[in-house]
Design an enzyme around this catalytic site. Structure first.
Site, short mmCIF file in Angstrom:
data_model
loop_
_atom_site.label_atom_id
_atom_site.label_comp_id
_atom_site.label_asym_id
_atom_site.label_seq_id
_atom_site.Cartn_x
_atom_site.Cartn_y
_atom_site.Cartn_z
N GLN A 188 25.43 51.93 60.74
CA GLN A 188 25.78 52.73 60.00
C GLN A 188 24.84 53.46 58.85
O GLN A 188 24.78 54.56 58.83
CB GLN A 188 26.99 52.15 59.40
CG GLN A 188 28.35 51.43 60.09
CD GLN A 188 29.24 51.05 59.20
OE1 GLN A 188 30.03 51.98 58.49
NE2 GLN A 188 29.36 49.93 59.45
N TYR B 115 27.16 34.43 57.40
CA TYR B 115 26.55 35.77 57.25
C TYR B 115 25.90 35.94 55.94
O TYR B 115 24.90 36.13 55.77
CB TYR B 115 27.87 36.93 57.58
CG TYR B 115 27.15 38.24 57.05
CD1 TYR B 115 26.38 39.21 57.76
CD2 TYR B 115 27.77 38.74 55.88
CE1 TYR B 115 25.96 40.38 57.19
CE2 TYR B 115 27.56 39.97 55.60
CZ TYR B 115 26.67 40.85 55.97
OH TYR B 115 26.18 42.14 55.78
#
Length: 301
Positions: free
Chosen positions: A16, A134
């Site tokens: 993105q 993460y």
């Protein structure tokens, strides 16, 4: 570092942020864009240290901008080794190479380095305490990058969405067309951030470095870079629905009603004050930029 025809090596151009960076950075320099699988730009296997060494040597960049990461938060819980390699080991190698080539290194991190217990927007110096793989691997990446000799800047961002790739906005638009009713979490608070805003801010930072207004060696560290304001995922979805013109009934729910493999911080708004003080950058409100992004989405669909 050269000043006449600067070179930028962009890592992760298929993501993105990377997608938007290609356009934003092209006006500043010659950009060599790479992606992990070569779906866009040149293929560069970040899991192969020799290939990374070779790519940096061939480009001889003035700037290395790393927008690549393992961002699948829930998958990361079971893909620990891959997360470690992409989110920590690869950024550390790129930073070391940046130092060797006298290049500026720009890297992106996340609000997930925090546990969400704060009652005010997080500042860069606040205690980190990631809740999952993460966030933990992204934090490790930050630390390892800043341990190198590189003139490195780490930009933490949050709730990234845009017109390219997989993200909350794109998912909501699809689900609005498929369902009459949708339940969305309303007790997680953050700042939705358009990927284009991240890219444009990065370009402005590089522009200041290139013009000599700022000197990268003096600016090494972590910066928060998000759109301003805050909302919940439900509030974000409600705004997307209104701008889309679709008809769907939205129901707010609590986090425990939508269990996921990875825990999310309940509050992860980031304070952009340092970004403004150092680079004179003021980030627009998330709602106004969502409107711009949605207009762009309609014009290209």
């Amino acid at each position: 570092m050269s000043t006449s025809h600067p070179k930028i090596l962009l890592i992760g151009c298929d993501g993105q942020v990377g997608w938007e960076l290609q356009r934003s950075l092209a006006v500043l320099a010659d950009v060599t864009a790479t992606s992990l699988c070569g779906s866009y730009g040149y293929a560069l296997d970040l899991l192969n240290p020799d290939a990374v060494d070779k790519a940096v040597a061939e480009v001889g960049p003035d700037y290395i901008v790393n927008a690549a990461a393992h961002t699948a938060v829930d998958k990361a819980e079971s893909e620990i080794e891959l997360s470690e390699k992409l989110n920590a080991e690869a950024p550390a190698q790129l930073a070391r190479l940046a130092a060797e080539h006298n290049a500026v290194f720009i890297h992106y991190s996340t609000d997930f380095v925090f546990d969400g217990e704060s009652e005010r927007p997080y500042r860069e110096e606040d205690q980190t305490a990631p809740l999952g793989v993460y966030g933990a691997t992204k934090l490790e990446g930050e630390l390892r990058v800043l341990e190198t000799e590189a003139a490195a800047m780490v930009f933490r961002t949050s709730w990234v969405y845009g017109n390219h790739g997989h993200n909350f906005m794109k998912t909501m638009l699809r689900l609005f067309r498929e369902r009459d009713e949708l339940k969305v979490v309303d007790d997680q608070i953050g700042a939705p951030t358009w990927s284009r805003m991240i890219a444009e801010a990065t370009a402005q930072v590089i522009g200041q470095l290139q013009s000599g207004v700022k000197h990268a060696e003096e600016l090494k560290g972590v910066y928060h870079l998000t759109n301003s304001g805050e909302t919940s995922w439900y509030g974000f979805a409600r705004e997307i629905l209104e701008l889309s013109g679709e008809s769907c009934s939205l129901l707010p729910i609590a986090t425990h009603e939508y269990p996921t493999p990875a825990r999310r911080p309940a509050y992860s708004v980031l304070d952009n004050s340092k970004l403004n003080q150092v680079f004179s950058l003021t980030m627009p409100d998330w709602s106004s930029t969502l409107n711009r992004c949605m207009e762009d989405e309609k014009s290209t669909s």
